[in-house]
Design a protein around this motif. Structure first.
Motif: not given
Length: 214
Positions: A17-31, A74-80
């Motif tokens: 789960x932690x690995x998936x969350x890091x991947x999701x965070x990286x994707x949101x930051x890139x977007x 703004x949504x990306x910040x909320x998602x992060x």
């Protein structure tokens, strides 16, 4: 033949789960970085068109796109923030799981100790110990009192003084006889008279020297 997949442990699942969350965070930051670049690009185009008259419709379209880009950013910040919160929540859950496991282990240890320990037997051993200690103290007191009675019998001091006095008198008689050359009659013999001569320290030392010489 079907193969059953082994169910992951809690630790393995949390690591996944932690690995998936890091991947999701990286994707949101890139977007979000892409949105920021698009935002700057739209702002530059809007400024460029604003300097040229007769481009109101194009400005309106670009402005709407800019608004959408900013909303998405703004949504990306909320998602992060949500991803970060989930990560923190999972870490807290992992800490609770570890705490529960520790408490389970401690509970098992205490249960084992309770099985090994007999409260009634322990209490009886403590009572026996206190009883033995009390008896030992009593025995010690009796022995001490007995020794005191034996070593400090009534009349011992007076008897000791009499023995010393008798020895000194015998020595004095012998020393007196050696000095005067005649024996002193014993007090218990008929017709005997008790001498009243008392030797001085010098006479006593002189008599001792003469006795050593004989």
């Amino acid at each position: 033949m079907s193969v059953f997949k082994k169910k992951p442990t809690m630790k393995e699942q949390m690591r996944t789960n932690e690995r998936e969350l890091r991947k999701a965070g990286t994707s949101v930051t890139r977007n979000r970085n892409e949105l920021e670049r698009e935002e700057k690009k739209l702002e530059a185009e809007i400024k460029k068109l604003a300097k040229t008259p007769g481009n109101q419709e194009a400005l309106r379209v670009l402005a709407k796109q800019l608004v959408l880009v900013r909303k998405q950013k703004t949504r990306s910040y909320a998602a992060q923030s949500r991803i970060t919160g989930i990560s923190c929540q999972q870490k807290a859950m992992g800490a609770n799981v570890k705490l529960a496991e520790s408490m389970k282990s401690a509970t098992s240890t205490m249960a084992s100790m309770n099985k090994m320990m007999n409260p009634q037997a322990v209490a009886q051993d403590m009572r026996n110990f206190e009883k033995a200690a009390a008896q030992l103290n009593m025995t010690d007191e009796v022995v001490n009192d007995t020794l005191d009675d034996i070593l400090n019998e009534s009349g011992d001091e007076e008897e000791g003084d009499q023995i010393v006095q008798q020895v000194l008198e015998e020595i004095g008689i012998e020393m007196g006889s050696a000095v005067r050359g005649a024996p002193t009659p014993a007090a218990h013999l008929p017709g005997a008279t008790k001498t009243s001569d008392v030797m001085t320290d010098d006479q006593l030392m002189e008599s001792l020297a003469k006795l050593r010489a004989t």
